[in-house]
Design a protein around this motif. Structure first.
Motif, short mmCIF file in Angstrom:
data_model
loop_
_atom_site.label_atom_id
_atom_site.label_comp_id
_atom_site.label_asym_id
_atom_site.label_seq_id
_atom_site.Cartn_x
_atom_site.Cartn_y
_atom_site.Cartn_z
N HIS A 83 39.61 76.19 22.29
CA HIS A 83 40.47 75.09 21.84
C HIS A 83 39.72 74.24 20.83
CE1 HIS A 83 38.76 71.79 24.59
NE2 HIS A 83 38.01 72.83 24.75
N GLU A 84 40.50 73.57 20.01
CA GLU A 84 39.91 72.72 18.99
C GLU A 84 39.82 71.32 19.56
OE1 GLU A 84 41.98 72.68 15.28
OE2 GLU A 84 40.11 72.36 14.17
N PRO A 104 39.54 68.19 14.90
CA PRO A 104 39.54 69.09 13.75
C PRO A 104 38.12 69.36 13.28
CG PRO A 104 41.19 67.39 13.48
CD PRO A 104 40.45 67.05 14.74
N VAL A 160 35.34 73.43 17.45
CA VAL A 160 36.05 74.33 18.36
C VAL A 160 35.16 74.61 19.56
CG1 VAL A 160 36.90 76.68 18.62
CG2 VAL A 160 37.40 75.42 16.55
#
Lengths: 145, 375
Positions: free
Chosen positions: B167-168, B171, B174
């Motif tokens: 999941h990130e 931004p 990750v």
């Protein structure tokens, strides 16, 4: 940066790298960039391809131009203190350090001396199949300078 | 040494070396050995689910079908079309595999990047095929840099870095989760030791990176060590994955059976396949408690590139040898031996080899040669 360098080929999967390319034809490769874990594995694999950890130099580079040059190998406790270790890895790392300091002619001089000594074959440490001690090998390199 | 002993010694040495080559040769020269006594009814034809797959898949699975036909092997294939761009493996295919318990498949194309996860991986998870096995060995007639390579890589197939949990966080950052469980590590270790025990293998080596991933790979190692105590006749050792790859490219003959978590298994299996002759010839498969899926050993999801498909020059050897493994799994050892013997004979003769082995034959030519070499 990538757009400016039109002759760089990008991208290959790890598995195809290993099973087809690196093992069969490593001369195809120039620079490989990859994340941490894969780098650890591939760098050791490539060291194995060229003759082992006794020969492989490295340099860790940080922001602002900080550089730490070290050999890839560890402390080798089993041969410590016996004058048997191959100094090539650390010496070539020092050459990398000299290049980082932009002392290119000195770096070339030392690198050529090392490569000539190994190519000659008279003085080689145990990991390369020879019987020289560290001090003998180093002296031979100094003679070649 | 007394002068009389020298000729005797020479004779003994030449006999032992010819015995050695016979041992390798006996893998491809038919020898009448102890008879396998079947139960009445064992010869009834078995159904095997066949998934031709994408790219070169249909070509190489077609090769297997032809050879099975020529041998009159007691298997018949139930073919199902599955393609890499499907969202998931169709339920009817899974039902068929659950019914037949055995499946043979070609590669399914994996879309790279986000979205759909690989169907190959999905299939393994659905059927809980927790062990992936690749046998990497030198084939006589295929010269490589290293000799005496015979490595079996047993790779945990369901968890580890392939858990699919990413999941990130924000931004540009990750997080990818690597999950290692005692349950999965134990069962893969048990499978590896059992394989070694049943196949007369002497050493099992666990591959790890526990110096960095102390908890995850540490748990894996703990499980391996526990299982090792139950097999005192088998030597157990551990090796860090980067050193392992280095040893593989310099001294691969030191390895026997290797047990690894998911990602390292992928890397080690592919490296071993590369040094032993290439992924075009290494057999392997995936096995779980109830089902087994046989496919090309290393790089199983590989579908080849378009030119190979068009020119019909894909290498069928890997899938043929895997189908021999499948025949043994189905308890048809004589058919398996015949198939393996024929394939090895073709390779050792060297006349019909595909491009990856240095020749220029098409798939069909190799298949015809194998069928001709069957006895």
């Amino acid at each position: 940066m990538i757009q400016k360098c039109t002759r760089i080929k990008l991208g290959t999967t790890l598995t195809s790298l290993l099973n087809k390319q690196l093992v069969k034809n490593p001369a195809l490769f120039d620079v490989l960039v990859m994340p941490n874990l894969y780098g650890d594995i591939i760098s050791d694999l490539c060291a194995g391809l060229i003759g082992g950890l006794g020969l492989t130099p490295s340099c860790n580079i940080g922001e602002g131009g900080i550089a730490l040059a070290e050999a890839v190998h560890g402390s080798a406790p089993d041969i410590a203190g016996k004058n048997l270790a191959n100094p090539t890895a650390l010496m070539l790392s020092a050459v990398t350090m000299l290049r980082h300091l932009e002392l290119h002619d000195k770096a070339d001089q030392i690198q050529n001396a090392i490569l000539n000594t190994i190519a000659e074959g008279k003085y080689r440490t145990a990991d390369l199949g020879g019987t020289s001690t560290t001090t003998d090998f180093t002296k031979a390199i100094c003679d070649h300078l | 040494m007394a002068p009389r002993t020298l000729p005797i010694l020479k004779q003994l040495l030449s006999k032992s070396s010819s015995y050695n080559t016979n041992c390798i040769g006996s893998r491809f020269a038919p020898k009448r050995s102890v008879t396998y006594m079947p139960r009445p009814g064992d010869g009834a034809p078995r159904a095997v689910t066949l998934i031709p797959g994408d790219g070169i898949g249909p070509l190489v699975t077609g090769a297997v079908e032809q050879v099975m036909d020529a041998m009159h092997a007691p298997v018949y294939f139930e073919r199902y079309e599955v393609h890499g761009d499907m969202k998931k493996v169709p339920e009817e295919v899974l039902d068929s595999i659950r019914k037949n318990k055995v499946c043979l498949k070609g590669g399914l194309a994996t879309p790279m990047g986000g979205g759909v996860s690989s169907l190959n991986v999905q299939l393994r998870k659905e059927l809980d095929l927790y062990a992936s096995l690749v046998n990497c060995f030198n084939l006589p007639g295929l010269p490589t840099r290293h000799q005496n390579v015979d490595i079996v890589v047993i790779r945990e197939n369901t968890e580890g870095e392939y858990s699919g949990l990413e999941h990130e966080v924000v931004p540009g950052v990750v997080e990818s989760l690597k999950v290692i469980t005692k349950f999965c590590s134990e069962r893969i270790a048990k499978y590896a030791f059992e394989y070694a025990y049943l196949n007369n293998r002497k050493k099992v080596t666990a591959v790890h990176k526990a110096n960095i991933m102390k908890l995850a790979d540490g748990l894996f190692l703990e499980s391996c060590r526990e299982v090792a105590t139950k097999y005192p006749g088998i030597k157990y050792s551990e090796i860090i994955v980067d050193n392992c790859c280095m040893q593989l490219v310099s001294k691969p003959e030191q390895f026997d059976v290797m047990v690894t978590p998911n990602l390292y298994g992928n890397l080690v299996a592919n490296t071993a396949a590369g040094i032993a002759g290439g992924t075009g010839v290494m057999p392997g498969g995936n096995v779980g408690a109830d089902h087994a899926v046989f496919e090309q050993g290393a790089s199983a999801g590989n579908v080849g590139h378009q030119k190979l498909v068009e020119q019909k020059k894909a290498n069928p050897v890997a899938l043929l040898l895997s189908s021999a493994m499948m025949l043994r799994h189905l308890q048809f050892p004589s058919f398996a031996d015949r198939l393996e013997t024929a394939v090895k004979r073709v390779i050792s003769e060297g006349k019909y080899m595909t491009k990856d082995l240095g020749g220029d034959s098409s798939t069909q030519e190799v298949v015809d040669a194998v069928i001709a070499a069957l006895d």
